[in-house]
Structures are given as C-alpha cells and as structure tokens.
Design an enzyme around this catalytic site. Structure first.
Site, mmCIF file in Angstrom:
data_model
loop_
_atom_site.group_PDB
_atom_site.id
_atom_site.type_symbol
_atom_site.label_atom_id
_atom_site.label_comp_id
_atom_site.label_asym_id
_atom_site.label_seq_id
_atom_site.Cartn_x
_atom_site.Cartn_y
_atom_site.Cartn_z
ATOM 1 N N THR A 12 63.653 -59.315 59.106
ATOM 2 C CA THR A 12 64.260 -60.609 59.313
ATOM 3 C C THR A 12 65.066 -60.909 58.083
ATOM 4 O O THR A 12 64.665 -60.582 56.970
ATOM 5 C CB THR A 12 63.237 -61.733 59.490
ATOM 6 O OG1 THR A 12 62.818 -61.750 60.826
ATOM 7 C CG2 THR A 12 63.788 -63.092 59.172
ATOM 8 N N LYS A 44 64.780 -66.827 65.439
ATOM 9 C CA LYS A 44 63.987 -67.221 64.274
ATOM 10 C C LYS A 44 64.532 -68.459 63.569
ATOM 11 O O LYS A 44 64.078 -68.806 62.493
ATOM 12 C CB LYS A 44 63.918 -66.056 63.288
ATOM 13 C CG LYS A 44 63.371 -64.784 63.917
ATOM 14 C CD LYS A 44 63.588 -63.617 63.002
ATOM 15 C CE LYS A 44 63.587 -62.336 63.768
ATOM 16 N NZ LYS A 44 64.058 -61.214 62.969
ATOM 17 N N GLY A 58 64.386 -72.047 59.615
ATOM 18 C CA GLY A 58 64.352 -70.627 59.910
ATOM 19 C C GLY A 58 63.105 -70.051 59.291
ATOM 20 O O GLY A 58 62.601 -70.568 58.300
ATOM 21 N N SER A 137 63.483 -59.585 54.586
ATOM 22 C CA SER A 137 63.743 -58.248 54.054
ATOM 23 C C SER A 137 65.170 -58.062 53.566
ATOM 24 O O SER A 137 65.409 -57.356 52.604
ATOM 25 C CB SER A 137 63.414 -57.191 55.109
ATOM 26 O OG SER A 137 64.187 -57.409 56.269
ATOM 27 N N ALA A 168 73.094 -57.231 57.280
ATOM 28 C CA ALA A 168 72.826 -56.346 58.420
ATOM 29 C C ALA A 168 73.385 -54.945 58.191
ATOM 30 O O ALA A 168 72.810 -53.960 58.663
ATOM 31 C CB ALA A 168 73.410 -56.936 59.708
ATOM 32 N N CYS A 171 70.570 -53.673 55.158
ATOM 33 C CA CYS A 171 69.125 -53.685 55.398
ATOM 34 C C CYS A 171 68.812 -53.149 56.801
ATOM 35 O O CYS A 171 69.295 -53.703 57.795
ATOM 36 C CB CYS A 171 68.587 -55.108 55.261
ATOM 37 S SG CYS A 171 66.817 -55.251 55.611
ATOM 38 N N THR A 174 67.399 -55.614 59.507
ATOM 39 C CA THR A 174 68.223 -56.769 59.847
ATOM 40 C C THR A 174 69.319 -56.325 60.801
ATOM 41 O O THR A 174 69.936 -55.292 60.589
ATOM 42 C CB THR A 174 68.863 -57.357 58.561
ATOM 43 O OG1 THR A 174 67.839 -57.707 57.642
ATOM 44 C CG2 THR A 174 69.713 -58.579 58.870
#
Length: 186
Positions: A12, A44, A58, A137, A168, A171, A174
């Site tokens: 996340t 989320k 969030g 993360s 994104a 990671c 993500t």
C-alpha cells in the site's frame, strides 16, 4: 507457524498533500501476500462523516485493523465535533493503552481540509512538515516525489497522482489503481 514460514500481507502507498487550501489523500489498490498480488482494486481511502464533521482518511496495514480504527475515529469525532486534532489524540491514546487495540497493525492519514495528521499505534499524532505525508511500503518514494513537486504549479491532486505514479513505478507492492479523495478548508 513462524513469520518466516508464512509471508505477511504487504503493500500500500497512501499520500496526503495539502496545497492552496485543499487536502488530497490518494492510495493505491494493491494488496499482496508475499510475492503474490491478491487484489489490485482495494479501496484504502475513505470519506467519513460524523456529527457534522467531514474527514478524509487513508490507511496502510491490515484492512480489518484499519476499519476498526476508522470506526473508533468516527466515534471520537462524534464526541468532539469539529475538533479533528482532539479526536486523533484521543484515538491514539486509546490505541496505545487498550490491550485489544495495541495489537492492531495499521497507520492512518486523516484530514478535515485544514489539518493533516498521521496516526500510529505508537501513540503518535504527527502533523507533517512541508504539507506532505505518506505511509506504506511505497510511502518514502511517494513522499520524496511529492516534496519535489510542491513548488510547482501543480494542484494538490496533480501532485498526489504524480507522486503515486512514481511510487508505483518503483515499489513492487504499489500499483497505479488509485482512489483519490479531496477536501477543502471549511
């Protein structure tokens, strides 16, 4: 079964950006178990309404734990209408001292459009410097990207989306499937 035998839930990235009287919280949709993507469309980032208070939030961490904390936050907001900071501090105190809540593994970013806070299980209610915060993360990647963009002409939402895209790309926990909520000062 030890932690080494069973991979934990990972993943996340949640970011909060405050700029020009608006706060945006954005989060990705990926949920991973070990090296496997379990779901790519999780939501989320949420909007809460309690006792006339409008709040966006969030979460990163365990979904069930986060929902428990969001329910508690709603109750705190009902008890302290219009006082997000106080509600957050009360939640953090409970989280730190209640034996049941102590075991919850999640973090929250919350905002009412004026204030922006990170709430942790260590009893912290943190107001970020530079009007940007991120958890999860990919949080450090998103945070660095957003801070670099804060002096640009971009809006809070544009900064959040760009920072999440960068996170994104870096990671593996993500993805680019975003949920975005915004709120202005009331």
């Amino acid at each position: 079964m030890s932690d080494n035998e069973f991979p934990g839930w990972h993943g996340t990235t949640i970011i909060g950006v405050r700029k020009d009287g608006e706060v945006v919280i954005a989060g990705d949709g990926q949920v991973s178990l070990g090296q496997t993507v379990i779901k790519g469309t999780a939501r989320k980032v949420r909007r809460l309404s309690a006792a006339g208070s409008e709040v966006i939030c969030g979460f990163a961490g365990s979904t069930a734990d986060a929902f428990t904390l969001l329910e508690r936050l709603e109750k705190k907001l009902e008890n302290t209408p219009g006082q997000l900071a106080r509600a957050c501090v009360e939640l953090a105190k409970d989280w730190r001292t209640d034996k049941y809540l102590q075991k919850l593994e999640a973090m929250l970013i919350v905002s009412d459009g004026a204030d922006l806070f990170v709430i942790t299980g260590a009893g912290d209610v943190l107001e970020p410097e530079h009007d940007v915060t991120a958890i999860g993360s990919g949080g450090n990647f998103a945070l660095a990207a957003a801070r670099a963009l804060m002096d640009s002409d971009k809006t809070a939402e544009e900064i959040a989306r760009k920072a999440m895209g960068i996170a994104a790309d870096i990671c593996v926990y993500t993805n680019g499937n975003l949920t975005v909520e915004s709120i202005k000062k009331s």
